[in-house]
Design a protein around this motif. Structure first.
Motif, mmCIF file in Angstrom:
data_model
loop_
_atom_site.group_PDB
_atom_site.id
_atom_site.type_symbol
_atom_site.label_atom_id
_atom_site.label_comp_id
_atom_site.label_asym_id
_atom_site.label_seq_id
_atom_site.Cartn_x
_atom_site.Cartn_y
_atom_site.Cartn_z
ATOM 1 N N MET A 91 -2.186 6.113 3.700
ATOM 2 C CA MET A 91 -1.945 4.673 3.712
ATOM 3 C C MET A 91 -2.927 3.985 4.649
ATOM 4 O O MET A 91 -3.325 2.837 4.437
ATOM 5 C CB MET A 91 -0.496 4.415 4.147
ATOM 6 C CG MET A 91 -0.096 2.981 4.389
ATOM 7 S SD MET A 91 -0.564 2.363 6.041
ATOM 8 C CE MET A 91 0.644 3.156 7.092
ATOM 9 N N MET A 92 -3.318 4.699 5.731
ATOM 10 C CA MET A 92 -4.061 4.075 6.824
ATOM 11 C C MET A 92 -5.445 3.556 6.442
ATOM 12 O O MET A 92 -5.772 2.404 6.754
ATOM 13 C CB MET A 92 -4.166 5.044 7.998
ATOM 14 C CG MET A 92 -2.818 5.314 8.650
ATOM 15 S SD MET A 92 -2.959 6.659 9.836
ATOM 16 C CE MET A 92 -1.371 6.527 10.675
ATOM 17 N N PRO A 93 -6.297 4.372 5.794
ATOM 18 C CA PRO A 93 -7.619 3.833 5.444
ATOM 19 C C PRO A 93 -7.511 2.673 4.466
ATOM 20 O O PRO A 93 -8.284 1.707 4.550
ATOM 21 C CB PRO A 93 -8.353 5.029 4.817
ATOM 22 C CG PRO A 93 -7.299 6.031 4.490
ATOM 23 C CD PRO A 93 -6.163 5.787 5.428
ATOM 24 N N ALA A 94 -6.527 2.748 3.555
ATOM 25 C CA ALA A 94 -6.346 1.665 2.588
ATOM 26 C C ALA A 94 -5.923 0.391 3.306
ATOM 27 O O ALA A 94 -6.517 -0.681 3.122
ATOM 28 C CB ALA A 94 -5.305 2.068 1.544
ATOM 29 N N THR A 123 0.856 -1.185 0.000
ATOM 30 C CA THR A 123 0.000 0.000 0.000
ATOM 31 C C THR A 123 0.890 1.232 0.000
ATOM 32 O O THR A 123 1.657 1.434 0.933
ATOM 33 C CB THR A 123 -0.877 -0.004 1.268
ATOM 34 O OG1 THR A 123 -1.509 -1.267 1.369
ATOM 35 C CG2 THR A 123 -1.922 1.081 1.203
ATOM 36 N N ILE A 124 0.787 2.020 -1.046
ATOM 37 C CA ILE A 124 1.657 3.197 -1.144
ATOM 38 C C ILE A 124 0.857 4.481 -0.921
ATOM 39 O O ILE A 124 -0.342 4.557 -1.239
ATOM 40 C CB ILE A 124 2.371 3.271 -2.510
ATOM 41 C CG1 ILE A 124 1.368 3.291 -3.668
ATOM 42 C CG2 ILE A 124 3.332 2.087 -2.672
ATOM 43 C CD1 ILE A 124 2.008 3.571 -5.028
ATOM 44 N N ALA A 125 1.524 5.477 -0.360
ATOM 45 C CA ALA A 125 0.891 6.783 -0.159
ATOM 46 C C ALA A 125 1.978 7.798 0.145
ATOM 47 O O ALA A 125 3.115 7.434 0.452
ATOM 48 C CB ALA A 125 -0.116 6.724 1.002
ATOM 49 N N THR A 126 1.614 9.073 0.018
ATOM 50 C CA THR A 126 2.533 10.132 0.433
ATOM 51 C C THR A 126 1.771 11.137 1.286
ATOM 52 O O THR A 126 0.544 11.227 1.228
ATOM 53 C CB THR A 126 3.178 10.869 -0.776
ATOM 54 O OG1 THR A 126 2.188 11.125 -1.780
ATOM 55 C CG2 THR A 126 4.280 10.038 -1.389
ATOM 56 N N THR A 127 2.525 11.865 2.110
ATOM 57 C CA THR A 127 1.954 12.917 2.946
ATOM 58 C C THR A 127 2.972 14.036 3.067
ATOM 59 O O THR A 127 4.182 13.767 3.152
ATOM 60 C CB THR A 127 1.578 12.390 4.352
ATOM 61 O OG1 THR A 127 1.378 13.514 5.222
ATOM 62 C CG2 THR A 127 2.662 11.507 4.955
#
Lengths: 366, 366
Positions: B231-234, B33-37
Motif C-alpha cells: 500500500m505504501m509506495p502506491a 488504495t488496496i493491498a495485502t501482505t
C-alpha cells in the motif's frame, strides 16, 4: 466563444453548437481506452504499427506517450510502415498545451503499458474471422459504466478516445451485425482504404458466428463478442456511465459510429449527453463517410477539429494532409477539448507548433 | 463554515483550520488504495477479516463495497472475529451522502476486486520477518505519482485512504527503519493492541534485512522493500503527485504517519499541501498515539471526524465506542470530506443514520 474556435460542425450543427457552449471553459478528463485484437494483424488491414506483429505495442506505446510525453515499451514513437508518426503525438501536444489530465483504461491488451492504467477485466481480442472475438463483454461494460460514472463526477466532462490497431474493421463488423450499412464507409490509416478486404473479413466473421447483416440488432453484447474488439465494451460502458453525470465527447473517427450504434442498443438515453469529436481529415475523407454512418444511427452531433498541417516544416506531418492516418488516440477530440478549455487562447496553429516541437524531440530531428 | 462541522483539530490546529477552509464546498475524488501482505496473517496481529486467511478478501471486498454498495468477492461485508463490520461501511455511507466519486488503486493484492481498479504494477507483500517484503517499490511510486498528479488536475482535491490488513505492523516497521519512535504508538483493530508482538515482528524483519532502528532514514525505498507493505509506495506516490496540483487529505490512522515519514524522506515539499484525516476513536485511543508519531515527523495537521456511535440502535455499531476497529478504508477522511463538501448540511448524526441504513441492509437485519 465557439465562433473563435477552430472547430467545424459536421452533423446536427445546432446540437453541436450547444455542446460546444456547454464545454466552453470547462476542465475535462481525457481517457484513452486501449486494446488489441488479432484482427489488426491480418495483412493489409491496418497501418497502426510498422508491421503487423508490432501492432501489439502500438496501444501501450500510445498510452505511455500520452502520460509521460515519451514511450517506454518501444523506441521512439509508433509509426506507420510509411514512417508517419502516431496521432497520439497530436493528442499529447493538445492536452499538454491546455493542461488536461489523462487516464488510461485497458479494454484488453496483449502488452501492458508501463504506466498506471485502469483494469476492467478484459482480454486482448481474437481474429473476428473466428466469429468469437471478445471475452467477458457484459462484465467489462458493467465495470466501465461504474468507472465512467465516478470519473464524470470528478471532472467537468469526459473526452474518451481509443487506440486499437484494426479497429475500423471490427467497427464494420459490429455495425453490420447491428444492421447499419457501413460497407465502404469506415475510415483507414492506409493510403488506399482496403474496403473489400474489410468486408471479406467481416463476412467471414458473421458466417463463422452463424449471423448475418442486422441479425444482432437487438443483441449488442453478442455483436461485440462475435465480431467486435475489446475496446468497444470499455468505451461504450464509459460513455453510458459518464453521460449520466456529465457531457461526454467521444474522440475518434468512424469507429465511434460503431460505439454510437452499440449505445443506442444498450442505453439510448445516454446519447442525449454525447458528441463525437474528430479531425477534418476524417470529416473530409473521400474514402470513408462518418456522416453517412452517424446519420443512420442517431442525431448525435459531430464536431471537427479544423487542423491543417499543410504549413508544417516537417514532411512527416505535412503528409497528414494527403489523408494518411487521419485520426486515432482521440486526436480530434483532444484538440477540440484543448481549444474549448482555453477559448481563443489555443488555436490550431499553436497546436501545430507544439506538435512540431514534440515531433522533433521524439524523432531526434535537428 | 468549519465551525459548524463535526470536525476536531488534533495536531497543528491553525494549519488544520486553513486546510478545512480550503476544502470547504469543494468536490474531491476519494481514492482507496488496496493491498495485502502475508504480515497480516501472523496470528494475533490483525482483526481485519474473520480469520487470518480471510484477510486476502478484505481489501477487494472493501473496494467493492465502496463502488457498488455491496461486496462481490465475499458474502455480506468484511467483519472482525468479533463480528464488527468493516469501516468501509462508514466511508461508503459518507461518500454516498455527499455524492463523492470513488476510484480504487491496487498497490498489490492477492485477490483482485471484481470492479474497475487502477493497476500500478505492484504485487502482494511478503511477511516482513523475511526482511524482503515488497517488490518494485520505486516503479510503483513513479506510476502512482503520475496517477496522483493527473487525478488531482481533474478533481478539486484528493482524499486517499487504504485497506490493508496488518498495516499498522508494517507502519511500525517503516517508521522504525526511518528512525521514528513509534513502538507502542501504532493503532490496532483488536480489543487488546498487540504492541509487543508487533515490535517482535518488526525486530525480526529489521534483523533479517541486516538493518536497525533509523538505519534507513535516508533510504525510504529500501525501508518499504524490507519491512513495509505494498500500500505504501502506491499511497506515498499518489500523495506526492497529487499535492503538486491540489490539496490532499490522507485518510487514515497511525498508518498515515508512516506515509508522512516516507514522503518527508522522498519529497518533503509535498507535505505543504497535505493533512491527515482520521476518526475520534483513533485520536482519543489510549493504546496508540497518532499525535506523538506525527509530531516527530512534520507539522502536517491532523483533522478528526467527531463521530459517535453511542446512540446507535445496533450493538455492532455501538461497539466502535469501545475502541474496536476505530478506522480504516479512509473512514474518518471520507466523513470529513462529506461534511466539508456540504457544510452544515451533512452532520455526524446524518452519517450515522445512513450507516445504520446500510448496515441493516447489508447484514440482513430487520
Amino acid at each position: 466563444m465557439k465562433q473563435s474556435l477552430d472547430v467545424l460542425l459536421a452533423c446536427n450543427a445546432p446540437k453541436g453548437e450547444a455542446f460546444l457552449d456547454e464545454i466552453a471553459g470547462k476542465n475535462p478528463l481525457f481517457i484513452c481506452t486501449i486494446a488489441t485484437t488479432e484482427t489488426g494483424k491480418i495483412p493489409g488491414l491496418s497501418a497502426a504499427g510498422a508491421n503487423p506483429d508490432f501492432t501489439d505495442f502500438t496501444p501501450p506505446a500510445d498510452a505511455e506517450l500520452l502520460l509521460l510525453g515519451r514511450c517506454k515499451s518501444i523506441q521512439g514513437v509508433p509509426i506507420t510502415p510509411d514512417g508517419i508518426p502516431t496521432p497520439a503525438l497530436i493528442s499529447t501536444s493538445a492536452l499538454h498545451l491546455a493542461d488536461i489530465p489523462v487516464l488510461i483504461v485497458n479494454g484488453g491488451v496483449k502488452v501492458k503499458p508501463q504506466i498506471p492504467f485502469v483494469d476492467l477485466g478484459g482480454n486482448s481480442g481474437r481474429d473476428i474471422r473466428s466469429g468469437d472475438s471478445v471475452d467477458n463483454v457484459d462484465e467489462v461494460i458493467e465495470r466501465a459504466k461504474i468507472l465512467g460514472e465516478n470519473l464524470a463526477k470528478a471532472a467537468d466532462y469526459l473526452v474518451i478516445g481509443e487506440s486499437i490497431p484494426g479497429g475500423t474493421t471490427t467497427a464494420l463488423g459490429v455495425l453490420s451485425a447491428l444492421g447499419v450499412n457501413a460497407a465502404g464507409k469506415v475510415s483507414s490509416t492506409l493510403p488506399e482504404n482496403p474496403h473489400s478486404l474489410k468486408s471479406e473479413v467481416v463476412k467471414a466473421g458473421l458466417a463463422a458466428a452463424k449471423e448475418k447483416f442486422g441479425s444482432l440488432s437487438k443483441n449488442p453484447i453478442k455483436a461485440i463478442s462475435c465480431v467486435g474488439d475489446p475496446m468497444m465494451p470499455a468505451l461504450a460502458g464509459l460513455v453510458i456511465g459518464g453521460a449520466r453525470q456529465a457531457p461526454v465527447l467521444m474522440a475518434g473517427g468512424t469507429q465511434m459510429s460503431a460505439i454510437l450504434a452499440l449505445i443506442k442498443a444498450l442505453n439510448p438515453e445516454a446519447l442525449c449527453n454525447v458528441a463525437v469529436g474528430t479531425t477534418r481529415w476524417v470529416a473530409n475523407d473521400k474514402s470513408s463517410d462518418i456522416k453517412g454512418i452517424v446519420n443512420q444511427v442517431c442525431d448525435v452531433p459531430v464536431l471537427v477539429a479544423d487542423l491543417n498541417f499543410g504549413g508544417s516544416e516537417f514532411p512527416g506531418l505535412q503528409i497528414y494532409e494527403t489523408g494518411l492516418v487521419k485520426e486515432g488516440v482521440g486526436a480530434g477530440g483532444a484538440c477540440i477539448a484543448a481549444m474549448a478549455k482555453r477559448g481563443g487562447a489555443i488555436t490550431r496553429d499553436m497546436i501545430l507548433k507544439e506538435i512540431e516541437r514534440n515531433y522533433a524531440l521524439l524523432m531526434g530531428i535537428k
